[in-house]
Design a protein around this motif. Structure first.
Motif, mmCIF file in Angstrom:
data_model
loop_
_atom_site.group_PDB
_atom_site.id
_atom_site.type_symbol
_atom_site.label_atom_id
_atom_site.label_comp_id
_atom_site.label_asym_id
_atom_site.label_seq_id
_atom_site.Cartn_x
_atom_site.Cartn_y
_atom_site.Cartn_z
ATOM 1 N N ALA A 32 -10.962 2.090 5.827
ATOM 2 C CA ALA A 32 -10.324 3.296 6.375
ATOM 3 C C ALA A 32 -10.177 4.341 5.285
ATOM 4 N N ASP A 33 -9.978 5.597 5.697
ATOM 5 C CA ASP A 33 -9.651 6.639 4.722
ATOM 6 C C ASP A 33 -8.355 6.264 4.023
ATOM 7 N N SER A 34 -8.239 6.668 2.780
ATOM 8 C CA SER A 34 -7.017 6.369 2.030
ATOM 9 C C SER A 34 -5.833 7.128 2.632
ATOM 10 N N LEU A 35 -4.647 6.530 2.501
ATOM 11 C CA LEU A 35 -3.434 7.262 2.871
ATOM 12 C C LEU A 35 -3.296 8.463 1.945
ATOM 13 N N PRO A 36 -2.707 9.554 2.404
ATOM 14 C CA PRO A 36 -2.481 10.689 1.506
ATOM 15 C C PRO A 36 -1.580 10.281 0.346
ATOM 16 N N VAL A 37 -1.737 10.958 -0.744
ATOM 17 C CA VAL A 37 -1.112 10.513 -1.999
ATOM 18 C C VAL A 37 0.407 10.445 -1.906
ATOM 19 N N GLU A 38 1.020 11.312 -1.072
ATOM 20 C CA GLU A 38 2.491 11.275 -1.006
ATOM 21 C C GLU A 38 3.006 10.035 -0.276
ATOM 22 N N LEU A 39 2.089 9.327 0.406
ATOM 23 C CA LEU A 39 2.499 8.085 1.079
ATOM 24 C C LEU A 39 2.030 6.849 0.325
ATOM 25 N N LEU A 69 -4.179 -7.409 0.965
ATOM 26 C CA LEU A 69 -3.702 -7.787 2.306
ATOM 27 C C LEU A 69 -3.257 -6.535 3.068
ATOM 28 N N ALA A 70 -2.520 -5.680 2.392
ATOM 29 C CA ALA A 70 -2.049 -4.459 3.046
ATOM 30 C C ALA A 70 -3.241 -3.580 3.438
ATOM 31 N N THR A 71 -4.220 -3.493 2.536
ATOM 32 C CA THR A 71 -5.406 -2.674 2.810
ATOM 33 C C THR A 71 -6.164 -3.202 4.021
ATOM 34 N N LEU A 72 -6.267 -4.516 4.095
ATOM 35 C CA LEU A 72 -6.971 -5.151 5.208
ATOM 36 C C LEU A 72 -6.256 -4.830 6.532
ATOM 37 N N ASN A 73 -4.950 -4.833 6.503
ATOM 38 C CA ASN A 73 -4.191 -4.493 7.719
ATOM 39 C C ASN A 73 -4.464 -3.069 8.150
ATOM 40 N N ARG A 74 -4.448 -2.177 7.179
ATOM 41 C CA ARG A 74 -4.671 -0.771 7.536
ATOM 42 C C ARG A 74 -6.105 -0.551 8.026
ATOM 43 N N LEU A 114 0.824 -1.212 0.000
ATOM 44 C CA LEU A 114 0.000 0.000 0.000
ATOM 45 C C LEU A 114 0.861 1.266 0.000
ATOM 46 N N VAL A 115 1.939 1.220 0.760
ATOM 47 C CA VAL A 115 2.747 2.423 0.970
ATOM 48 C C VAL A 115 3.718 2.600 -0.197
ATOM 49 N N LYS A 116 3.973 3.840 -0.522
ATOM 50 C CA LYS A 116 4.921 4.199 -1.589
ATOM 51 C C LYS A 116 6.223 3.428 -1.366
ATOM 52 N N SER A 117 6.777 2.838 -2.425
ATOM 53 C CA SER A 117 7.943 1.975 -2.260
ATOM 54 C C SER A 117 9.183 2.805 -1.950
ATOM 55 N N PRO A 118 10.136 2.230 -1.244
ATOM 56 C CA PRO A 118 11.387 2.939 -0.965
ATOM 57 C C PRO A 118 12.059 3.428 -2.256
ATOM 58 N N GLY A 119 11.970 2.634 -3.301
ATOM 59 C CA GLY A 119 12.564 3.045 -4.580
ATOM 60 C C GLY A 119 11.966 4.344 -5.083
#
Lengths: 451, 480
Positions: B25-32, A352-357, A246-251
């Motif tokens: 849940a609310d979406s993470l902000p776009v920069e994340l 899976l990531a979305t479910l965790n969040r 879900l989260v922006k990749s380190p790359g």
């Protein structure tokens, strides 16, 4: 009954083999060991059948008591493991083989590790990855050493959001080397950017951060990467692999080296091991990378095949000049990681990531609404967050454990000034009912002592 | 075989996850937020099963082939120990660190403590830490303990001594702890000579690292003398336990004068090698080094097992948690199964099998150190090299015949080394068939040395171009 020793040789065969050797007894073969060096003792119980052994160990396991519902993580996580993971990794051709020194009869392991390296590159956004390291903490220490080699500098800046266990491991690894370590304290569960950048200078080899932080905050590292590069330093991040769905990749954030603990990817918690550490980097750093690396090549007929490559970095060739002393990897655990990622697939990994969040946000709302409880994290979180309780978190944890719930990891033992704080972990395995029960019990616990 | 990524079809799904029972849940902000999902394979569950099952069939393994890979102790991995590890699979490692949590981990901590006691008895040491995650990790931990010992005494030490026959991990581990290396050449009788060792010694030497039996499979009769010389300079003696399979019940390194030892549970104690791990490298020490052991340290108290976490003399943590716990359950189960007599028989049979192999093959291959060996023997292909046939060629011949080759080109001090470790679990028939094939290889080297170049011919690939792999550095699939 005699013990099981799994030696198939019969007494008659032993006699015949001794005759071929020209020895009278097996004991004669131990003649090179002088009598004054012989064992003074060897006091062990007699052997047993597999049935007795399993009964014995069931008794040992039972002393762990009733299972506890874990709202704890801290580097080891209670995630779902699809059935195919253990069934396939349990193929004896995988688990009773060894390091693939002979590539022609090890293409199964080699291709799987190449696919694993590819999966690590794809989830982290890195260009190259190795075939795995021991665990997340040692991988971060190795990444620190790698950054020292790559930059020729002797100073590391470590953010306070890095797990206290990993920070301890790094200090152990560096204790005998001439390296300066600068630790920066976290702010509101996240990175104190001003403090971190103030610690950076032009002799710093790398900044080491964890994302999400140990306290749960998810950080955009883009600006920190830029600042590090501006001083000729690298940015090393320890990433929680499930968050990468879900989260922006380190790359994408400009990170140079990514490590992490692979346990969440299809490996049982098993009291903390075995797990695996993953490491990926930009291609220009590949010669400074520790550990086994699998590369693609071809045979004389042009057929694609895989081999261990760039071995001139490694201890069996370079000895004391190697990039690391590491000799094995965590092959089978990495294979489980690959099968896990494959069975979930592109969409499943994101789900899976979305479910965790989602679960974590629900729990965060419920728990932080309890009177007297507040949320420490000022930034966004993934599946962990930190609460400040109206009193010592230690007492609360001890009480709830008696009711079969581990409500979180209290910070007092590692950071006394955070003795009222609790890091709560909510994976996809925690049900709404379990979360509601935690909120209930925590609310009642805080109420009953007359807060 | 296609890569799993090459089998991907957009929209195809594998394992299904549980439906969510909480609001989105609310979406993470776009920069994340990740822009694009990671390009993981899109395959069905059957695709996954078939792919990895077929991949597994491209491996030689102990369960399918004789695997006499010297120095790696590829013995049979008992199946019952796998069931034992499953008993502890759901245990979280932070439980005993929680207030009131120790009572939820008495089984796991007790198992580690019990394994430590058994390993201490087997090796003659006073205490064992189970934290190190592999043999090389154990070596590094052991050298860190030695460094801490010297620091506490105010000793100024710079060097670690290793014989030239040592595993590469020995000097590499010492270098990780900041030591410089002094290498001692092997004496004509195949071992480190006490006089050569004495000549290299000084007050600046922190430790000597020895493998005994060494990588030639030979037992050094002078080890006590070497330990005594080292101790006279206040240097400590490190025992690399890679070859412990040869001497269980016969010699205990602690009795002989060694101060620190690491063990490879995946070698001597029969846990699966897993295609390169997980291993486990517990470290045993003598009393003088106990204050420096890693934390958390498991201690037995009247109320049960507890953790010591705040010891200021400790080297600290060497890994995240308690080591490769699952591997240790299997090793403990193995020790329970075999017991005292079983472990002694293991070493006796391992040594008998290696000597049998050596006796049967020494008419066909050069044996540069022709002495009674322990659990492995090291030949040289130097006779075959005169025909242009190298150890590598013989290895490829063996692959075609259905054998995993022995270790080749190690130890480095033997030209074209072929290091054979049959282990105790192989039958005489299996060894006889292997010996026959080794003799065929020697004969083919005489009659048709050119035939080896095309081998192996029966595998999914023939010899692979390693130079091309190193040059292209293609370590991550770029397509699809």
């Amino acid at each position: 009954m005699s013990s099981a020793d799994y030696c198939p040789t019969t007494p008659q065969e032993v006699r015949e083999m001794l005759e071929v050797i020209g020895a009278a007894t097996v004991e004669d073969l131990f003649a090179p060991i002088p009598s004054h060096l012989r064992a003074a003792s060897f006091d062990l119980p007699p052997g047993m059948s597999e049935f007795e052994m399993l009964d014995t160990l069931k008794g040992v396991a039972a002393r762990n008591g009733q299972a506890v519902t874990p709202f704890i993580g801290g580097g080891c996580y209670d995630h779902l493991i699809p059935a195919v993971v253990d069934h396939l990794a349990g193929r004896a051709e995988f688990y009773t083989a060894y390091t693939p020194y002979q590539p022609e009869c090890s293409q199964g392991t080699l291709q799987a590790l190449f696919e694993y390296q590819t999966a690590i590159c794809r989830i982290t956004g890195m260009e190259v990855a190795n075939a795995s390291l021991y665990d997340g903490a040692t991988a971060l220490a190795e990444a620190g050493l790698m950054a020292l080699r790559a930059t020729g500098r002797r100073r590391l800046v470590i953010d306070g959001g890095v797990s206290p266990f990993s920070r301890q491991v790094i200090r152990t690894y560096l204790a005998n080397l001439d390296v300066e370590i600068m630790e920066v304290v976290s702010l509101n569960g996240g990175i104190d950017r001003d403090a971190l950048l103030a610690a950076l200078n032009d002799v710093t080899a790398a900044i080491l951060v964890q994302n999400p932080t140990f306290y749960g905050t998810v950080e955009d590292l883009t600006a920190i990467a830029g600042a590090a590069h501006g001083q000729g330093a690298l940015l090393v991040v320890s990433a929680y692999p499930i968050s990468l769905g879900l989260v922006k990749s380190p790359g994408e954030m400009g990170v140079d080296i990514v490590v992490g603990d692979g346990q969440p990817l299809g490996n049982a918690m098993s009291f903390g091991g075995p797990s695996f550490g993953f490491i990926g980097s930009l291609k220009k750093h590949i010669r400074n990378m520790p550990g086994r690396i699998v590369g693609e090549t071809a045979d004389g007929q042009g057929r694609r095949g895989f081999v261990l490559t760039l071995q001139a970095r490694e201890q069996h060739i370079k000895r004391q000049k190697a990039t690391s002393n590491i000799c094995s990897n965590q092959g089978l655990c990495a294979l489980k990681g690959l099968i896990f990622l494959t069975s979930l697939g592109k969409e499943g990994f994101r789900e899976l990531a979305t479910l965790n969040r989602d679960k974590s946000e629900y729990a965060k709302g419920k728990l932080s609404a309890i009177p007297g409880v507040s949320l420490v994290n000022s930034g966004e979180t993934f599946n962990e967050f930190t609460l400040r309780l109206p009193r010592s978190a230690d007492q609360v944890v001890a009480s709830l454990l008696k009711m079969g719930i581990a409500p979180g990891f209290p910070l007092g033992s590692s950071e006394p000034e955070l003795a009222e704080c609790l890091v709560v972990t909510v994976t996809e395995k925690r049900t709404k009912a379990e979360i509601d029960e935690l909120a209930n019990l925590l609310g009642r616990e805080l109420e009953t002592v007359g807060f | 075989m296609n890569l799993i990524y090459e089998q991907s079809v957009a929209g195809r799904r594998g394992v299904r996850l549980p439906a969510s029972d909480v609001p989105a849940a609310d979406s993470l902000p776009v920069e994340l937020l990740r822009c694009e999902p990671a390009e993981l394979p899109q395959v069905s569950e059957l695709d996954t099963v078939r792919h990895f099952t077929n991949l597994s069939r491209r491996n030689y393994s102990v369960d399918t082939h004789f695997y006499p890979l010297g120095s790696c102790t590829m013995k049979y991995n008992v199946k019952a120990v796998e069931n034992a590890a499953g008993l502890f699979a759901a245990e979280h490692p932070l439980l005993p660190l929680l207030p009131g949590g120790l009572e939820h981990a008495q089984g796991s901590l007790g198992l580690l403590h019990g394994l430590g006691l058994a390993l201490a008895e087997i090796t003659g040491m006073d205490e064992v830490t189970t934290q190190p995650l592999a043999g090389a990790h154990g070596e590094m931990t052991g050298i860190m303990l030695i460094a801490a010992y010297h620091r506490a005494k105010g000793n100024k030490k710079r060097y670690v001594v290793v014989p030239d026959s040592s595993h590469g991990t020995n000097p590499a581990s010492a270098a990780m702890v900041g030591y410089e290396i002094i290498t001692i050449p092997t004496a004509p009788y195949g071992d480190m000579d006490p006089e050569l060792f004495r000549a290299a010694m000084s007050d600046q030497v922190a430790a000597v690292m020895m493998t005994c039996p060494n990588t030639l499979g030979l037992f050094n009769p002078h080890i006590r003398e070497i330990c005594d010389i080292a101790h006279s300079f206040d240097a400590l003696c490190y025992y690399d336990g890679a070859n412990l399979n040869a001497i269980m019940g016969k010699v205990r390194p602690g009795d002989v004068g060694f101060d620190v030892i690491h063990l490879n549970l995946h070698k001597t104690f029969g846990t699966p090698h897993g295609g390169g791990g997980p291993g486990s490298g517990p470290v045993g020490v003598k009393e003088a080094l106990i204050p420096f052991l890693p934390v958390p340290r498991i201690v037995k108290k009247d109320a049960g097992f507890a953790l010591e976490t705040d010891n200021s003399t400790s080297i600290g943590r060497t890994a995240n948690f308690f080591g490769n716990f699952g591997v240790m359950v299997k090793a403990y189960a193995y020790i329970l199964l075999l017991g005292r007599e079983g472990l002694i028989r293991v070493s006796e049979q391992a040594v008998l099998n290696a000597n049998y192999m050596m006796a049967r093959l020494k008419g066909y291959y050069d044996l540069p150190y022709d002495f009674t060996c322990m659990h492995e023997c090291v030949f040289s292909a130097s006779r075959q090299v005169k025909q242009g046939v190298h150890a590598l060629d013989i290895a490829k011949f063996l692959i075609d015949k259905g054998y995993h080759p022995p270790t080749i080109y190690f130890p480095l001090i033997v030209k074209d080394a072929i290091m054979i470790e049959p282990t105790e679990t192989e039958s005489r028939e299996t060894m006889d068939l292997f010996i026959q094939v080794m003799i065929e290889a020697a004969e083919l080297a005489e009659s048709d040395p050119g035939a080896f170049a095309a081998l192996p011919a029966t595998m999914p690939v023939s010899r692979l171009d390693e130079t091309r792999a190193a040059r292209s550095q293609n370590v991550c699939f770029a397509g699809c």
